[in-house]
Scaffold this motif. Structure first.
Motif, PDB file in Angstrom:
ATOM      1  N   ASN A 121       0.824  -1.210   0.000  1.00 21.66           N
ATOM      2  CA  ASN A 121       0.000   0.000   0.000  1.00 21.66           C
ATOM      3  C   ASN A 121       0.860   1.263   0.000  1.00 21.66           C
ATOM      4  O   ASN A 121       0.494   2.276  -0.605  1.00 21.66           O
ATOM      5  CB  ASN A 121      -0.946  -0.003   1.197  1.00 21.66           C
ATOM      6  CG  ASN A 121      -2.088  -0.983   1.043  1.00 21.66           C
ATOM      7  OD1 ASN A 121      -2.349  -1.476  -0.053  1.00 21.66           O
ATOM      8  ND2 ASN A 121      -2.769  -1.286   2.131  1.00 21.66           N
ATOM      9  N   ARG A 144      -5.705  -1.267  -8.398  1.00 23.67           N
ATOM     10  CA  ARG A 144      -6.549  -2.468  -8.414  1.00 23.67           C
ATOM     11  C   ARG A 144      -5.754  -3.710  -8.058  1.00 23.67           C
ATOM     12  O   ARG A 144      -6.271  -4.633  -7.423  1.00 23.67           O
ATOM     13  CB  ARG A 144      -7.215  -2.619  -9.773  1.00 23.67           C
ATOM     14  CG  ARG A 144      -8.362  -1.644 -10.003  1.00 23.67           C
ATOM     15  CD  ARG A 144      -8.870  -1.698 -11.420  1.00 23.67           C
ATOM     16  NE  ARG A 144      -7.829  -1.306 -12.380  1.00 23.67           N
ATOM     17  CZ  ARG A 144      -8.043  -1.147 -13.681  1.00 23.67           C
ATOM     18  NH1 ARG A 144      -9.249  -1.355 -14.173  1.00 23.67           N
ATOM     19  NH2 ARG A 144      -7.066  -0.780 -14.481  1.00 23.67           N
ATOM     20  N   GLY A 156      -5.526  -3.717  -4.460  1.00 20.11           N
ATOM     21  CA  GLY A 156      -6.824  -4.010  -3.882  1.00 20.11           C
ATOM     22  C   GLY A 156      -7.056  -5.494  -3.665  1.00 20.11           C
ATOM     23  O   GLY A 156      -7.592  -5.910  -2.636  1.00 20.11           O
ATOM     24  N   ASN A 160      -5.121  -6.606  -0.641  1.00 17.21           N
ATOM     25  CA  ASN A 160      -5.766  -6.113   0.576  1.00 17.21           C
ATOM     26  C   ASN A 160      -6.905  -7.035   0.999  1.00 17.21           C
ATOM     27  O   ASN A 160      -7.103  -7.272   2.195  1.00 17.21           O
ATOM     28  CB  ASN A 160      -6.297  -4.696   0.355  1.00 17.21           C
ATOM     29  CG  ASN A 160      -5.268  -3.631   0.639  1.00 17.21           C
ATOM     30  OD1 ASN A 160      -5.152  -3.131   1.759  1.00 17.21           O
ATOM     31  ND2 ASN A 160      -4.488  -3.277  -0.370  1.00 17.21           N
ATOM     32  N   GLY A 179      -9.572  -2.729   0.162  1.00 15.36           N
ATOM     33  CA  GLY A 179      -9.620  -3.569  -1.030  1.00 15.36           C
ATOM     34  C   GLY A 179     -10.896  -3.372  -1.818  1.00 15.36           C
ATOM     35  O   GLY A 179     -10.873  -3.242  -3.055  1.00 15.36           O
ATOM     36  N   ASN A 238     -12.800  -0.723  -1.705  1.00 15.45           N
ATOM     37  CA  ASN A 238     -12.759   0.635  -2.239  1.00 15.45           C
ATOM     38  C   ASN A 238     -11.944   0.712  -3.523  1.00 15.45           C
ATOM     39  O   ASN A 238     -12.348   1.343  -4.508  1.00 15.45           O
ATOM     40  CB  ASN A 238     -12.151   1.585  -1.203  1.00 15.45           C
ATOM     41  CG  ASN A 238     -13.182   2.507  -0.589  1.00 15.45           C
ATOM     42  OD1 ASN A 238     -14.296   2.077  -0.292  1.00 15.45           O
ATOM     43  ND2 ASN A 238     -12.832   3.755  -0.387  1.00 15.45           N
ATOM     44  N   LEU A 239     -10.789   0.085  -3.506  1.00 10.08           N
ATOM     45  CA  LEU A 239      -9.902   0.144  -4.667  1.00 10.08           C
ATOM     46  C   LEU A 239     -10.515  -0.552  -5.874  1.00 10.08           C
ATOM     47  O   LEU A 239     -10.420  -0.068  -7.005  1.00 10.08           O
ATOM     48  CB  LEU A 239      -8.547  -0.482  -4.331  1.00 10.08           C
ATOM     49  CG  LEU A 239      -7.656   0.308  -3.370  1.00 10.08           C
ATOM     50  CD1 LEU A 239      -6.448  -0.528  -2.972  1.00 10.08           C
ATOM     51  CD2 LEU A 239      -7.196   1.619  -3.995  1.00 10.08           C
ATOM     52  N   LEU A 240     -11.126  -1.689  -5.653  1.00  7.61           N
ATOM     53  CA  LEU A 240     -11.708  -2.450  -6.763  1.00  7.61           C
ATOM     54  C   LEU A 240     -13.023  -1.848  -7.239  1.00  7.61           C
ATOM     55  O   LEU A 240     -13.356  -1.940  -8.418  1.00  7.61           O
ATOM     56  CB  LEU A 240     -11.918  -3.904  -6.336  1.00  7.61           C
ATOM     57  CG  LEU A 240     -10.629  -4.687  -6.037  1.00  7.61           C
ATOM     58  CD1 LEU A 240     -10.973  -6.068  -5.505  1.00  7.61           C
ATOM     59  CD2 LEU A 240      -9.766  -4.811  -7.280  1.00  7.61           C
ATOM     60  N   TRP A 258      -7.639   5.160  -4.280  1.00  5.52           N
ATOM     61  CA  TRP A 258      -7.632   5.186  -2.815  1.00  5.52           C
ATOM     62  C   TRP A 258      -7.216   6.543  -2.307  1.00  5.52           C
ATOM     63  O   TRP A 258      -7.708   7.044  -1.330  1.00  5.52           O
ATOM     64  CB  TRP A 258      -6.682   4.107  -2.296  1.00  5.52           C
ATOM     65  CG  TRP A 258      -6.725   3.948  -0.825  1.00  5.52           C
ATOM     66  CD1 TRP A 258      -7.798   4.114   0.003  1.00  5.52           C
ATOM     67  CD2 TRP A 258      -5.643   3.592   0.018  1.00  5.52           C
ATOM     68  NE1 TRP A 258      -7.470   3.874   1.291  1.00  5.52           N
ATOM     69  CE2 TRP A 258      -6.143   3.548   1.338  1.00  5.52           C
ATOM     70  CE3 TRP A 258      -4.306   3.286  -0.186  1.00  5.52           C
ATOM     71  CZ2 TRP A 258      -5.340   3.219   2.422  1.00  5.52           C
ATOM     72  CZ3 TRP A 258      -3.529   2.953   0.894  1.00  5.52           C
ATOM     73  CH2 TRP A 258      -4.030   2.920   2.180  1.00  5.52           C
TER      74      TRP A 258
END
Length: 222
Positions: free
Chosen positions: A16, A27, A30, A33, A75, A77-79, A221
């Motif tokens: 991260n 991604r 993510g 995560n 994770g 959130n990122l995806l 993120w």
């Protein structure tokens, strides 16, 4: 079992941190995560189920959920490309609770080294709150470096030393960690200020620091 999970916390923090520094695609980070977040939810659950009458084990395991939920949240959130505000304000909750767990390690569990490590984590999650919750993107590089370094210093190295049987003189480790943290993170602050944006509006906060070509196409993120 807790040390095994901590080893991979080191890996996800390092990843991260590199993501915040623009070295890892969001991604891709993510997915990892989610892996570590799931591990950090399963691990304390097993520890608590197997040791329901051991107050020290339950206390120690309960703090692991703070990180498990963080990594699952990050994770997703990122995806999914969601706004970062929720993660940011949850990070504020984690930062405050980490102070309590620091106290518990100093006064109840008798592990001053992890007392200091919990202070590290409180500082890091406070940075996440400022970066993600308050959208202060000017600290992106600083937060990235602090995150990557803490991945090794607070997680991967202590976990490996514990697994190898060398995590013994915790008072000495506490002193070393305290001095290292104060010196390194203080020195990093001026070194990471060059090239950071002076500030961003709420709408710009999720856009700044993205690789060119990705801006204005999907939230990140940071």
């Amino acid at each position: 079992m807790g040390a095994v999970g901590l080893l991979y916390v080191g890996a996800v923090l390092f990843l991260n941190g590199l993501m915040l520094l623009g070295k890892v695609e969001p991604r891709a980070a993510g997915v990892f995560n989610l892996f570590v977040g799931a591990l950090q939810v399963i691990t304390p659950t097993v520890l608590i189920v197997l040791n329901p009458a051991d107050a020290a084990v339950v206390l120690g395991a309960s703090g692991i959920y703070l990180f498990g939920f963080t990594y699952l949240y990050v994770g997703i959130n990122l995806l999914g490309g969601f706004d970062t505000t929720g993660v940011g304000y949850f990070s504020l909750f984690v930062a405050i609770m980490a102070l309590g767990y620091s106290f518990a390690n100093f006064r109840i569990l008798g592990d001053p080294a992890f007392g200091v490590i919990w202070l590290y984590w409180s500082f890091l999650w406070a940075l996440f709150f400022v970066l993600l919750g308050l959208k202060r993107t000017r600290i992106t590089r600083y937060t990235g470096w602090v995150t990557a370094i803490q991945g090794w210093v607070t997680a991967a190295i202590p976990a490996f030393l514990t697994l190898a049987g060398y995590w013994r003189d915790t008072r000495l480790y506490a002193i070393v960690l305290a001095v290292f943290g104060v010196v390194v993170f203080a020195v990093l602050w001026p070194l990471t200020r060059h090239g950071e944006p002076a500030g961003a509006t709420s709408g710009e906060a999720d856009d700044v620091a993205r690789p060119e070509g990705e801006r204005r196409h999907r939230p990140r993120w940071t």
